[in-house]
Write an enzyme that holds these catalytic residues in place. Structure first.
Site, PDB file in Angstrom:
ATOM      1  N   GLU A 106      42.077  47.161  -2.129  1.00  0.00           N
ATOM      2  CA  GLU A 106      42.061  46.191  -3.575  1.00  0.00           C
ATOM      3  C   GLU A 106      40.840  45.352  -3.335  1.00  0.00           C
ATOM      4  O   GLU A 106      40.332  45.227  -4.223  1.00  0.00           O
ATOM      5  CB  GLU A 106      43.352  45.469  -3.668  1.00  0.00           C
ATOM      6  CG  GLU A 106      44.339  46.197  -3.772  1.00  0.00           C
ATOM      7  CD  GLU A 106      44.562  46.906  -5.242  1.00  0.00           C
ATOM      8  OE1 GLU A 106      43.857  47.643  -5.545  1.00  0.00           O
ATOM      9  OE2 GLU A 106      45.448  46.523  -5.819  1.00  0.00           O
TER      10      GLU A 106
ATOM     11  N   THR B   1      39.196  44.656 -12.968  1.00  0.00           N
ATOM     12  CA  THR B   1      39.866  43.670 -12.572  1.00  0.00           C
ATOM     13  C   THR B   1      39.077  42.538 -11.973  1.00  0.00           C
ATOM     14  O   THR B   1      39.059  41.201 -12.302  1.00  0.00           O
ATOM     15  CB  THR B   1      40.726  44.104 -11.376  1.00  0.00           C
ATOM     16  OG1 THR B   1      41.886  44.949 -11.928  1.00  0.00           O
ATOM     17  CG2 THR B   1      41.713  42.860 -10.627  1.00  0.00           C
TER      18      THR B   1
HETATM   19  N1  HSE Z   1      47.109  39.912  -9.876  1.00  0.00           N
HETATM   20  C1  HSE Z   1      46.028  40.791  -9.937  1.00  0.00           C
HETATM   21  C2  HSE Z   1      45.321  40.054 -11.459  1.00  0.00           C
HETATM   22  C3  HSE Z   1      46.411  42.135 -10.374  1.00  0.00           C
HETATM   23  O1  HSE Z   1      45.796  39.952 -12.352  1.00  0.00           O
HETATM   24  O2  HSE Z   1      43.940  40.048 -11.191  1.00  0.00           O
HETATM   25  C4  HSE Z   1      45.442  43.339 -10.806  1.00  0.00           C
HETATM   26  O3  HSE Z   1      46.040  44.265 -11.331  1.00  0.00           O
END
Ligand code: HSE
Length: 311
Positions: free
Chosen positions: A129, A182
């Site tokens: 990630e 993201t």
């Molecule tokens: N918690 C993360 C965000 C998840 O909202 O950036 C991304 O899928």
């Protein structure tokens, strides 16, 4: 020990309204398939059969970055051959990178005789990630590996808690045909939170978790409020307010951005309401000439699963 394993790695909804970076759940569908095989070669090999443009360089692909974190910890020089059949579009907001990194460590762990539990695999998948978005959040990879609803109680030290959810709960996801990275949708968030917003958000997270554990649909509904990320991120999603309104009018318990978007999810008490909400949400996008895909799914309790294996 097996030579290869064919796995299914589910999509996930992160944040779940107020739980920015700390709440997530897995879906039954969509999900990615991945074939993980041991190789005698001296580097990992990545094949993308889905044509989604995944990086084929093992140092840039989230799956092999996650596997390498695991192999480093294990002191192993084993290499793997990964074949991806991705159904979760990158940049869709339903955990595409998480499905790859969590699926890869799950498969590699199986082929190494399962030295780690699924919970112990979470930190390795988080490295994937970090490669994908610059942030090692666990709210997609943990539910992908563990199934069900998951709370990240703490990042330092990492403390992951599985939460039971009510049986009848259904989710519909509407994915409009736009892509949001993201990394970009994290950059626009404020780095400080005023006290009154922190209080409101804590109350809603606590209410949501309590509602999930006790099966109190009204409490779940009342708690699905995000005062921190949604007001900022919703500007990135065309028709967001209208789509949310349509979901709630169709009877959904709550509606918010799935992860960092653009997918929008709505929770419902039963499948029928989830189907209706999905149709109404899709209609709003269609009237703005934006194509979208709708997925209606129960909460997936199992997480990643093995489809077949070969010894
Ligand atoms: N918690 C993360 C965000 C998840 O909202 O950036 C991304 O899928």
């Amino acid at each position: 020990m097996n030579k290869s394993v064919h796995i299914y790695s589910p999509a996930t909804v992160a944040n779940v309204g107020p739980g920015f970076d700390i709440l997530g759940f897995a879906l039954d569908q969509p999900g990615d398939e991945m074939l993980v095989e041991k190789t005698e070669g001296d580097q990992h090999i990545i094949i993308d059969e889905s044509g989604t443009g995944l990086p084929l360089d093992p140092f840039r692909n989230v799956a092999t970055v996650a596997i390498d974190a695991m192999l480093d910890d294990l002191g192993s020089s084993q290499k793997f051959h990964l074949t991806f059949l991705k159904k979760i579009a990158p940049g869709s907001g339903i955990g595409s990178s998480a499905a790859s990194s969590a699926g890869a460590v799950y498969g590699a762990n199986q082929l190494l005789g399962s030295p780690y539990t699924n919970l112990e695999l979470v930190p390795f998948a988080m490295k994937g990630e970090k490669t994908a978005s610059g942030s090692a959040h666990a709210d997609n990879v943990a539910p992908a590996l563990l199934g069900g609803f998951v709370l990240v109680r703490s990042y330092d030290p990492l403390d992951i808690v599985s939460i039971p959810g009510p049986e009848g709960l259904y989710c519909c996801i509407v994915y409009p045909e736009i892509s949001i990275a993201t990394e970009d949708s994290r950059k626009i968030l404020k780095t400080t939170v005023p006290l009154e917003k922190a209080i409101a958000q804590c109350g809603n997270v606590a209410g949501l978790v309590t509602g999930l554990i006790t099966g109190d649909f009204r409490l779940i509904s009342n708690s699905m409020q995000d005062v921190i990320a949604e007001p900022i991120r919703s500007f990135l999603i065309p028709e967001y307010d209208e789509v949310k309104k349509a979901a709630l009018e169709a009877g959904a318990l709550g509606c918010s951005i799935s992860g960092s978007g653009p997918s929008i999810f709505a929770l419902s008490e039963n499948e029928d309401t989830a189907q209706k909400a999905g149709k109404q949400m899709e209609k709003v996008f269609a009237s703005a000439e934006i194509g979208s895909s709708v997925f209606v799914s129960r909460v997936n309790k199992q997480g990643i699963k093995i489809l077949s294996e070969e010894s």
